[in-house]
Design a protein around this motif. Structure first.
Motif, mmCIF file in Angstrom:
data_model
loop_
_atom_site.group_PDB
_atom_site.id
_atom_site.type_symbol
_atom_site.label_atom_id
_atom_site.label_comp_id
_atom_site.label_asym_id
_atom_site.label_seq_id
_atom_site.Cartn_x
_atom_site.Cartn_y
_atom_site.Cartn_z
ATOM 1 N N TYR A 1 -14.202 -0.776 9.915
ATOM 2 C CA TYR A 1 -13.872 -1.064 8.571
ATOM 3 C C TYR A 1 -14.955 -0.260 7.942
ATOM 4 O O TYR A 1 -15.870 -0.047 8.111
ATOM 5 C CB TYR A 1 -14.085 -2.528 8.423
ATOM 6 N N GLY B 1 -9.849 0.196 9.041
ATOM 7 C CA GLY B 1 -9.370 -0.777 8.008
ATOM 8 C C GLY B 1 -10.357 -0.625 6.944
ATOM 9 O O GLY B 1 -11.436 0.296 6.761
ATOM 10 N N THR C 1 -4.180 3.316 7.996
ATOM 11 C CA THR C 1 -4.420 1.750 8.280
ATOM 12 C C THR C 1 -3.539 1.066 7.405
ATOM 13 O O THR C 1 -2.936 1.197 6.368
ATOM 14 C CB THR C 1 -5.890 1.495 7.983
ATOM 15 N N HIS D 1 -4.557 -2.287 7.436
ATOM 16 C CA HIS D 1 -5.486 -3.418 7.541
ATOM 17 C C HIS D 1 -6.255 -3.251 6.174
ATOM 18 O O HIS D 1 -7.283 -2.480 6.022
ATOM 19 C CB HIS D 1 -6.608 -3.588 8.685
ATOM 20 N N LEU E 1 -7.713 -9.934 11.559
ATOM 21 C CA LEU E 1 -6.811 -8.801 11.550
ATOM 22 C C LEU E 1 -7.026 -7.424 12.483
ATOM 23 O O LEU E 1 -6.224 -6.928 13.163
ATOM 24 C CB LEU E 1 -6.929 -7.992 10.168
#
Length: 234
Positions: free
Chosen positions: A10, A125, A148, A150, A173
């Motif tokens: 992320y 993400g 992505t 997400h 997620l």
């Protein structure tokens, strides 16, 4: 350097991938040039006062004491009141600022190339504090949906980082174990502390690390080439 071996990565958005601070400064300078009422007021006075007031309002917002509409209203209203100009134009000034702010969005140096290389090899993400409308505009402007699906935006979750609810949503997620998630972000409180408490791996993007960061972050870097190296990406 700690070993980074994530299965999902992320990224924070503002001031990690995109240069929010630079865009904010440029937008405020455009506001200063836009209105005649600032004659006799130093540009730096506007910027310094706005940052002080805006920071306090975001803290209130994060604690749930005010909503987004009050934050938007008060940040220019109180800034203008403090520097002694007509606070009655605060609503117009807010709209002018957002128009200019959007004109200055750009990637952090080195972030685009590194992000795209990472997205080729890892599932990725985005997690971001901020208002959904603005953040979705950024996501669309920089074509992040191509890499992505997400996206975790604090306003849509109902809490701001470092609240666990944000990281719990993101973990669900990602679909992997918590310890298999790497989070790349610039804020010590929101990103490093939040990610660490979620039991994620953390890579802290900063030019001014503090001692506690060395205890929590798996990697501290100020150049995205260092992140690529830690992930063994050429």
């Amino acid at each position: 350097m700690s070993q980074l071996n994530p299965k999902f990565i992320y990224f924070d958005l503002d001031d990690t991938l995109l240069d929010h601070k630079k865009a904010e400064q440029a937008g405020l300078r455009d506001v200063y040039a836009h209105f005649d009422m600032f004659d006799g007021i130093a540009e730096e006075q506007l910027l310094t006062t706005y940052h002080k007031i805006n920071r306090g309002l975001w803290e209130e917002y994060g604690r749930g004491e005010i909503d987004r509409h009050e934050l938007h209203r008060r940040r220019f209203q109180e800034t203008f009141r403090e520097i002694g100009v007509d606070e009655g134009v605060h609503e117009h000034a807010g709209k002018v600022y957002m128009k200019y702010y959007r004109n200055h969005w750009e990637w952090i140096d080195g972030a685009k190339e590194s992000y795209l290389k990472i997205a080729e090899q890892y599932k990725v993400g985005i997690i971001t504090n901020g208002f959904a409308e603005t953040q979705w505009l950024k996501i669309d402007r920089f074509n992040l949906k191509e890499t992505t699906g997400h996206f975790v935006i604090s306003e849509e979750v109902g809490e701001m980082k470092p609240h666990p609810k944000v990281f719990d949503r993101a973990t669900d997620l990602a679909g992997v174990k918590r310890e298999d998630i790497l989070y790349v972000g610039d804020s010590f409180t929101s990103d490093v502390v939040g990610g660490s408490k979620a039991n994620w791996q953390v890579a802290w993007y900063t030019k001014n690390p503090i001692e506690q960061g060395y205890k929590l972050a798996h990697l501290i870097f100020d150049d995205f080439s260092e992140l690529l190296k830690a992930l063994k990406i050429k």
